[in-house]
Motif scaffolding. Structure first.
Motif, PDB file in Angstrom:
ATOM      1  N   UNK A 353      53.542  57.242  67.961  1.00  0.00           N
ATOM      2  CA  UNK A 353      54.409  56.182  68.444  1.00  0.00           C
ATOM      3  C   UNK A 353      53.713  54.839  68.272  1.00  0.00           C
ATOM      4  N   UNK A 354      54.510  53.801  68.054  1.00  0.00           N
ATOM      5  CA  UNK A 354      53.957  52.465  67.974  1.00  0.00           C
ATOM      6  C   UNK A 354      53.675  51.917  69.365  1.00  0.00           C
ATOM      7  N   UNK A 355      53.139  50.718  69.419  1.00  0.00           N
ATOM      8  CA  UNK A 355      52.813  50.108  70.715  1.00  0.00           C
ATOM      9  C   UNK A 355      53.952  49.266  71.242  1.00  0.00           C
ATOM     10  N   UNK A 356      54.963  49.008  70.391  1.00  0.00           N
ATOM     11  CA  UNK A 356      56.100  48.200  70.833  1.00  0.00           C
ATOM     12  C   UNK A 356      56.967  48.947  71.823  1.00  0.00           C
ATOM     13  N   UNK A 357      57.836  48.200  72.475  1.00  0.00           N
ATOM     14  CA  UNK A 357      58.717  48.792  73.475  1.00  0.00           C
ATOM     15  C   UNK A 357      60.157  48.856  72.985  1.00  0.00           C
ATOM     16  N   UNK A 358      60.322  48.717  71.682  1.00  0.00           N
ATOM     17  CA  UNK A 358      61.682  48.703  71.152  1.00  0.00           C
ATOM     18  C   UNK A 358      62.234  50.080  70.865  1.00  0.00           C
ATOM     19  N   UNK A 359      61.486  51.129  71.222  1.00  0.00           N
ATOM     20  CA  UNK A 359      61.961  52.483  70.968  1.00  0.00           C
ATOM     21  C   UNK A 359      62.116  52.727  69.491  1.00  0.00           C
ATOM     22  N   UNK A 360      63.200  53.349  69.098  1.00  0.00           N
ATOM     23  CA  UNK A 360      63.441  53.663  67.691  1.00  0.00           C
ATOM     24  C   UNK A 360      64.405  52.674  67.049  1.00  0.00           C
ATOM     25  N   UNK A 361      64.604  51.503  67.690  1.00  0.00           N
ATOM     26  CA  UNK A 361      65.545  50.532  67.142  1.00  0.00           C
ATOM     27  C   UNK A 361      65.122  50.075  65.754  1.00  0.00           C
ATOM     28  N   UNK A 362      63.824  49.984  65.518  1.00  0.00           N
ATOM     29  CA  UNK A 362      63.340  49.606  64.194  1.00  0.00           C
ATOM     30  C   UNK A 362      62.224  50.555  63.815  1.00  0.00           C
TER      31      UNK A 362
END
Length: 497
Positions: A353-362
């Motif tokens: 998982x990435x560190x962003x909080x955008x989920x799977x939006x991008x």
């Protein structure tokens, strides 16, 4: 380089009755020296940044000096004056005349580099105070779910970022230094039979084609489900760890070893499942029979003997699911520090998982962050990183099932960040899906073709920064999930990628 830590803009509050580490006089003396002799800027600007100054006004003055010298302009109290006439903080200290006051002592030029070092060191101490404060606040806050291990990993990551700050310092190497390192690699390849300059893959065909796994390289191993990605990665991880042990036993200098203690991050399979695969490979017993307990007493003895031999193998398996790329890097650094790992395997990239909080939006952007993070990890630890990757379903829709670089799933940055891209391909897997009935007219031709390619596997080297692309022929024994060198060692015609 790691994300910049904004010391000045977010300096932590000092503990009650104490002040944060700083030296305003050293900051002022350094700025005065820089305005007297702009040549000093070249010595300090790589390491010292404006946010390292405790006094925000000093940070802005330093930033202005950097911008002016970057434009080949003279940075002096006279040329800087127009930039600060409207600055409220400058007015509070007497206006732009303060710039001239900073240059009052020419003797500061002599100690300018020492002043810069002290300003930088004190900024790091303030950053440590911030990390400690955040750690205490998080540990005391029980309003949310308590996750101490997550807090520890976050603290380790923050501490590493503090240590990484100013990482550009002393990174420039002379050609002499670089060529000396290159000669070491050539000597290592010569001592290993002329084909292995990096860490062994355990397969002579792959070693001959790519020279082994090289420090700081990101290698992507991709394939469709059922091709044996995890099996090949497990084989390579085991071979590297075993070679390390054997080189130690043979008294070989570890700097010249073709093996390495290995970290295997398994986000899909559990540690015991991976261990079962390795035991099946080493004992020659079917992994399916192992799982179901369908083995004889003699086979159990063989299994126990293999397990005893592998007991001290420097192969460390982390099967924590759902890791972020930041958490994986933290754990890898810890293993490097504690166990001295020299090789990292990640199975597989899309489960991170990435560190962003955008989920799977991008998701494409997230995969790009993950692939960059893996490449940065390889460079930070100076170890090869082998990351497995899925391929898109476009492969299944083509008549020719052999994968291409365009099939890498979700992000072209995977191909861009990778030093090597490998595809594992087994033609018999797809041919089995086309099996006709035994009484069908096409069955004899199918049977003949299956006999010809059964157990054959190809490693397609689709990208290689160190050499040519091409195909390495291998054998795959599905019963014990083991890849081995093919009987013939010739390669297919070179690919152009």
């Amino acid at each position: 380089m790691a994300e910049i830590i904004r010391f000045t803009e977010s300096d932590p509050p000092a503990p009650e009755g104490q002040t944060l580490p700083h030296n305003i006089e050293a900051e002022a003396a350094l700025l005065g020296a820089l305005m007297i002799d702009n040549r000093i800027v070249e010595d300090v600007q790589l390491k010292l940044k404006p946010h390292h100054f405790f006094e925000p006004l000093h940070g802005r003055i330093y930033d202005a000096i950097l911008r002016m010298t970057d434009k080949n302009m003279v940075a002096s109290p006279v040329t800087l004056k127009p930039l600060f006439e409207a600055d409220e903080a400058m007015r509070a200290v007497g206006g732009p005349a303060y710039l001239a006051q900073l240059t009052g002592s020419g003797a500061a030029v002599i100690g300018a580099r020492d002043f810069a070092t002290q300003v930088y060191d004190l900024a790091l101490l303030r950053a440590l105070v911030g990390v400690g404060r955040d750690l205490v606040d998080s540990a005391l806050d029980t309003s949310e779910d308590v996750a101490p291990l997550t807090q520890i990993e976050r603290a380790e990551s923050e501490l590493y970022r503090v240590a990484e700050e100013g990482g550009g310092d002393n990174k420039v190497k002379s050609f002499g230094d670089a060529s000396t390192e290159a000669l070491r690699q050539v000597e290592k390849a010569l001592n290993n039979g002329g084909s292995l300059s990096g860490i062994t893959t355990g397969l002579d065909g792959i070693n001959a084609k790519v020279g082994g796994l090289h420090h700081s390289d990101l290698v992507i191993l991709a394939g469709r489900p059922g091709m044996g990605k995890t099996s090949l990665a497990t084989n390579i991880a085991f071979a590297a760890a075993r070679r390390w042990v054997r080189d130690q036993e043979d008294g070989i200098d570890m700097a010249r070893s073709a093996g390495a203690p290995t970290a295997f991050f398994s986000l899909e399979m559990s540690a015991d499942q991976l261990a079962t695969r390795i035991l099946a490979e080493q004992s020659g017993i079917s992994s399916e029979n192992l799982r179901m307990g369908k083995i004889s007493a003699a086979e159990f003895k063989s299994l126990a003997r293999a397990a005893a031999e592998l007991n001290s193998l420097p192969l460390y398996i982390d099967d924590t699911p759902g890791l972020t790329i930041a958490a994986l890097r933290t754990r890898a650094r810890r293993l490097k520090r504690q166990k001295g790992i020299g090789f990292v395997v990640v199975d597989y990239l899309q489960l991170l998982q990435g560190t962003g909080r955008g989920g799977n939006d991008n998701r494409v952007q997230e995969i790009s962050e993950i692939s960059r993070g893996l490449k940065q990890l390889a460079k930070e630890l100076n170890v090869p990183v082998l990351a497995l990757s899925q391929l898109s379903r476009a492969v299944e829709q083509r008549e020719d099932k052999k994968p291409q670089l365009s099939d890498l799933r979700e992000s072209g940055s995977i191909e861009q960040d990778a030093d090597m891209v490998w595809f594992v391909f087994r033609g018999d897997y797809y041919l089995m899906a086309k099996k006709p009935d035994d009484d069908h007219p096409d069955f004899p031709a199918w049977f003949e073709e299956m006999n010809r390619i059964h157990g054959r596997a190809d490693l397609i080297v689709a990208k290689q920064r160190h050499g040519s692309t091409g195909v390495v022929r291998m054998r795959f024994d599905s019963h014990i999930t083991r890849f081995s060198d093919a009987a013939e060692s010739d390669y297919l015609p070179e690919m152009r990628g």
